[in-house]
Design a protein around this motif. Structure first.
Motif, PDB file in Angstrom:
ATOM      1  N   ALA A 181       0.870  -0.984   0.322  1.00 31.79           N
ATOM      2  CA  ALA A 181      -0.210  -0.302   0.164  1.00 31.79           C
ATOM      3  C   ALA A 181       0.984   0.923   0.016  1.00 31.79           C
ATOM      4  O   ALA A 181       0.348   2.342  -0.570  1.00 31.79           O
ATOM      5  N   LEU A 182       1.713   1.253   0.849  1.00 34.38           N
ATOM      6  CA  LEU A 182       3.105   2.650   1.170  1.00 34.38           C
ATOM      7  C   LEU A 182       3.301   2.244  -0.843  1.00 34.38           C
ATOM      8  O   LEU A 182       3.017   3.605  -0.522  1.00 34.38           O
ATOM      9  N   PHE A 183       4.009   1.733  -1.410  1.00 33.40           N
ATOM     10  CA  PHE A 183       4.766   2.070  -2.144  1.00 33.40           C
ATOM     11  C   PHE A 183       3.553   1.874  -3.618  1.00 33.40           C
ATOM     12  O   PHE A 183       4.525   1.608  -5.223  1.00 33.40           O
ATOM     13  N   ARG A 184       2.357   1.811  -3.479  1.00 33.09           N
ATOM     14  CA  ARG A 184       1.615   1.602  -4.328  1.00 33.09           C
ATOM     15  C   ARG A 184       1.839   2.460  -5.824  1.00 33.09           C
ATOM     16  O   ARG A 184       1.418   3.617  -5.248  1.00 33.09           O
ATOM     17  N   GLY A 185       1.387   2.286  -6.685  1.00 32.77           N
ATOM     18  CA  GLY A 185       2.008   3.360  -7.943  1.00 32.77           C
ATOM     19  C   GLY A 185       4.168   3.539  -8.479  1.00 32.77           C
ATOM     20  O   GLY A 185       3.875   3.826  -9.480  1.00 32.77           O
ATOM     21  N   ALA A 186       4.544   3.154  -7.697  1.00 32.21           N
ATOM     22  CA  ALA A 186       5.577   2.849  -7.922  1.00 32.21           C
ATOM     23  C   ALA A 186       5.841   1.604  -8.812  1.00 32.21           C
ATOM     24  O   ALA A 186       5.896   0.997  -7.922  1.00 32.21           O
ATOM     25  N   ALA A 187       6.735   1.146  -9.508  1.00 29.44           N
ATOM     26  CA  ALA A 187       7.207   0.680 -10.242  1.00 29.44           C
ATOM     27  C   ALA A 187       8.323   0.333  -9.438  1.00 29.44           C
ATOM     28  O   ALA A 187       9.739   1.011  -8.879  1.00 29.44           O
ATOM     29  N   ALA A 240       2.020  -4.120   5.755  1.00 32.99           N
ATOM     30  CA  ALA A 240       1.747  -3.094   6.781  1.00 32.99           C
ATOM     31  C   ALA A 240       2.539  -2.794   7.110  1.00 32.99           C
ATOM     32  O   ALA A 240       4.245  -2.673   7.016  1.00 32.99           O
ATOM     33  N   VAL A 241       2.385  -1.041   7.445  1.00 32.01           N
ATOM     34  CA  VAL A 241       2.766  -0.369   8.138  1.00 32.01           C
ATOM     35  C   VAL A 241       2.306   0.331   9.119  1.00 32.01           C
ATOM     36  O   VAL A 241       1.375   0.052   9.924  1.00 32.01           O
ATOM     37  N   PHE A 242       3.258   0.748  10.333  1.00 31.76           N
ATOM     38  CA  PHE A 242       3.222   0.924  11.795  1.00 31.76           C
ATOM     39  C   PHE A 242       4.070   2.287  12.024  1.00 31.76           C
ATOM     40  O   PHE A 242       5.067   2.291  11.532  1.00 31.76           O
ATOM     41  N   ALA A 243       3.235   3.006  13.074  1.00 34.33           N
ATOM     42  CA  ALA A 243       3.749   3.805  13.569  1.00 34.33           C
ATOM     43  C   ALA A 243       4.079   5.358  12.722  1.00 34.33           C
ATOM     44  O   ALA A 243       4.687   6.222  12.854  1.00 34.33           O
ATOM     45  N   GLU A 244       3.418   4.887  11.951  1.00 34.45           N
ATOM     46  CA  GLU A 244       3.322   5.802  10.682  1.00 34.45           C
ATOM     47  C   GLU A 244       2.982   7.535  11.202  1.00 34.45           C
ATOM     48  O   GLU A 244       3.599   8.611  10.876  1.00 34.45           O
ATOM     49  N   ARG A 292      11.676  12.385   5.393  1.00 38.25           N
ATOM     50  CA  ARG A 292      12.233  12.171   3.838  1.00 38.25           C
ATOM     51  C   ARG A 292      10.699  11.829   2.459  1.00 38.25           C
ATOM     52  O   ARG A 292      11.467  12.829   2.012  1.00 38.25           O
ATOM     53  N   ILE A 293       9.848  11.841   3.760  1.00 39.50           N
ATOM     54  CA  ILE A 293       8.558  11.749   2.552  1.00 39.50           C
ATOM     55  C   ILE A 293       7.861  12.943   2.407  1.00 39.50           C
ATOM     56  O   ILE A 293       7.444  13.031   1.914  1.00 39.50           O
ATOM     57  N   LEU A 294       7.814  13.488   3.692  1.00 41.46           N
ATOM     58  CA  LEU A 294       7.066  15.367   3.802  1.00 41.46           C
ATOM     59  C   LEU A 294       7.922  15.888   3.590  1.00 41.46           C
ATOM     60  O   LEU A 294       6.834  16.836   3.200  1.00 41.46           O
ATOM     61  N   GLU A 295       9.107  15.747   3.699  1.00 47.68           N
ATOM     62  CA  GLU A 295      10.248  17.185   3.520  1.00 47.68           C
ATOM     63  C   GLU A 295      11.242  17.241   2.198  1.00 47.68           C
ATOM     64  O   GLU A 295      11.374  18.138   1.784  1.00 47.68           O
ATOM     65  N   GLY A 296      11.391  15.657   2.132  1.00 52.45           N
ATOM     66  CA  GLY A 296      12.996  15.588   0.869  1.00 52.45           C
ATOM     67  C   GLY A 296      14.052  15.369   1.325  1.00 52.45           C
ATOM     68  O   GLY A 296      13.659  15.474   2.709  1.00 52.45           O
ATOM     69  N   GLY A 297      14.496  14.837   1.067  1.00 47.83           N
ATOM     70  CA  GLY A 297      16.186  14.223   1.627  1.00 47.83           C
ATOM     71  C   GLY A 297      16.969  15.306   0.935  1.00 47.83           C
ATOM     72  O   GLY A 297      16.578  17.166   0.882  1.00 47.83           O
ATOM     73  N   GLY A 298      18.428  14.838   0.855  1.00 43.35           N
ATOM     74  CA  GLY A 298      19.229  15.798   0.781  1.00 43.35           C
ATOM     75  C   GLY A 298      19.099  16.646  -1.162  1.00 43.35           C
ATOM     76  O   GLY A 298      19.196  18.241  -1.791  1.00 43.35           O
ATOM     77  N   GLU A 299      18.700  15.151  -1.641  1.00 47.60           N
ATOM     78  CA  GLU A 299      17.731  16.350  -2.682  1.00 47.60           C
ATOM     79  C   GLU A 299      16.813  16.006  -3.132  1.00 47.60           C
ATOM     80  O   GLU A 299      16.105  15.187  -2.604  1.00 47.60           O
ATOM     81  N   ASP A 300      15.824  16.466  -3.698  1.00 46.38           N
ATOM     82  CA  ASP A 300      14.331  15.820  -3.514  1.00 46.38           C
ATOM     83  C   ASP A 300      13.513  15.109  -4.209  1.00 46.38           C
ATOM     84  O   ASP A 300      14.237  14.529  -5.648  1.00 46.38           O
ATOM     85  N   LEU A 326       2.823  10.745  -4.831  1.00 48.33           N
ATOM     86  CA  LEU A 326       2.454   9.078  -4.520  1.00 48.33           C
ATOM     87  C   LEU A 326       2.488   8.673  -2.874  1.00 48.33           C
ATOM     88  O   LEU A 326       1.100   8.251  -2.519  1.00 48.33           O
ATOM     89  N   LEU A 327       4.000   8.790  -2.597  1.00 41.45           N
ATOM     90  CA  LEU A 327       3.853   8.850  -0.621  1.00 41.45           C
ATOM     91  C   LEU A 327       3.342   9.475   0.254  1.00 41.45           C
ATOM     92  O   LEU A 327       2.489   8.571   1.180  1.00 41.45           O
ATOM     93  N   ILE A 328       3.032  10.333  -0.159  1.00 42.40           N
ATOM     94  CA  ILE A 328       2.422  10.802   0.983  1.00 42.40           C
ATOM     95  C   ILE A 328       0.728  10.658   0.456  1.00 42.40           C
ATOM     96  O   ILE A 328      -0.351  10.526   1.584  1.00 42.40           O
ATOM     97  N   ARG A 329       0.331  10.468  -0.924  1.00 42.46           N
ATOM     98  CA  ARG A 329      -1.152  10.131  -1.033  1.00 42.46           C
ATOM     99  C   ARG A 329      -1.177   8.515  -0.170  1.00 42.46           C
ATOM    100  O   ARG A 329      -2.488   8.204   0.419  1.00 42.46           O
ATOM    101  N   ASN A 330      -0.479   8.095  -0.343  1.00 42.03           N
ATOM    102  CA  ASN A 330      -0.721   6.360  -0.206  1.00 42.03           C
ATOM    103  C   ASN A 330      -0.236   6.444   1.252  1.00 42.03           C
ATOM    104  O   ASN A 330      -1.074   5.658   1.991  1.00 42.03           O
ATOM    105  N   LEU A 331       0.149   6.900   2.081  1.00 41.12           N
ATOM    106  CA  LEU A 331       0.345   7.409   3.663  1.00 41.12           C
ATOM    107  C   LEU A 331      -1.078   7.961   4.138  1.00 41.12           C
ATOM    108  O   LEU A 331      -1.560   7.764   4.950  1.00 41.12           O
ATOM    109  N   PHE A 332      -1.496   9.039   3.270  1.00 44.12           N
ATOM    110  CA  PHE A 332      -3.122   9.460   3.586  1.00 44.12           C
ATOM    111  C   PHE A 332      -3.860   7.576   3.205  1.00 44.12           C
ATOM    112  O   PHE A 332      -5.129   7.782   4.277  1.00 44.12           O
TER     113      PHE A 332
END
Length: 221
Positions: free
Chosen positions: A10-16, A79-83, A112-120, A126-132
């Motif tokens: 569910a977290l990575f749905r939509g990513a190849a 499954a995901v926990f503590a998100e 890093r999902i919410l704000e990005g890493g060293g480079e975006d 997609l990850l934010i939508r999946n987390l929602f």
């Protein structure tokens, strides 16, 4: 890392699958293994990483000051926990996360999902939508538990939970993710009283059970 498996979660749905290594590197992914009954996260801790179950099963548990335990959820591979806690800085865990069986967990840095890493990071949207979507599903699961424990009788709680499991699995014959003690904790009843009621329900022709496998009957078999 099984990127094909991850691409179906569910977290990575939509990513190849071939995009996952770059995404995981951006999210600071680290995997760890745990033995049965080993605590993964403890109530009161501050966490910055959400966990994704790769193998095995984990339980979300809550203990009160008197040692009474309540099982809030049982989570298997994908499954995901503590998100929620990882996404809210300074919010301490209200629950324990425990390995119900030997498990491998992938930890990902929520910031890093919410704000990005060293480079975006690619696919952040997609990850934010999946987390929602995952959070919304968790709310539904919590609502189901409240519904299952609303009856004052143990039989009422069992009928509610087992009926929901049959509907969810599309069959009157199914296996639940709990043993007897875990089911008692989930329904907030004593184990001995739960076992006694299951015996009565079997004698009344409502069900047949062996360990965590159930067959439900509309009338006596």
């Amino acid at each position: 890392m099984d990127t094909l498996f991850l691409s179906k979660t569910a977290l990575f749905r939509g990513a190849a699958a071939d995009e996952l290594p770059q995404i995981l590197a951006c999210l600071g992914a680290v995997s760890r293994t745990y033995g049965k009954a080993q605590t993964i996260y403890r109530a009161g801790e501050l966490v910055t990483s959400l966990g994704l179950v790769l193998t095995g099963r984990v339980q979300i548990e809550a203990d009160d000051l008197w040692g009474n335990r309540s099982v809030l959820d049982s989570l298997g591979p994908g499954a995901v926990f503590a998100e929620t806690y990882a996404c809210i800085p300074g919010e301490r865990l209200m629950v324990n996360v425990v390995a119900a069986q030997p498990a491998e967990i992938l930890f990902l840095q929520a910031a890093r999902i919410l704000e990005g890493g060293g480079e975006d990071c690619a696919h952040r949207g997609l990850l934010i939508r999946n987390l929602f979507a995952i959070s919304a599903q968790k709310n539904l699961s919590l609502s189901r538990r409240i519904f299952h424990t609303s009856s004052k009788s143990i039989r009422g709680r069992l009928l509610s939970y087992l009926s929901a499991q049959a509907a969810r699995q599309g069959s009157r014959e199914f296996t639940i993710p709990f043993n007897r003690q875990q089911l008692a904790d989930y329904l907030s009843v004593e184990r001995s009283a739960l076992s006694h009621e299951l015996g009565k329900m079997a004698r009344d022709g409502l069900l047949r059970t062996e360990k965590n496998h159930f067959i439900l009957y509309a009338k006596e078999p």
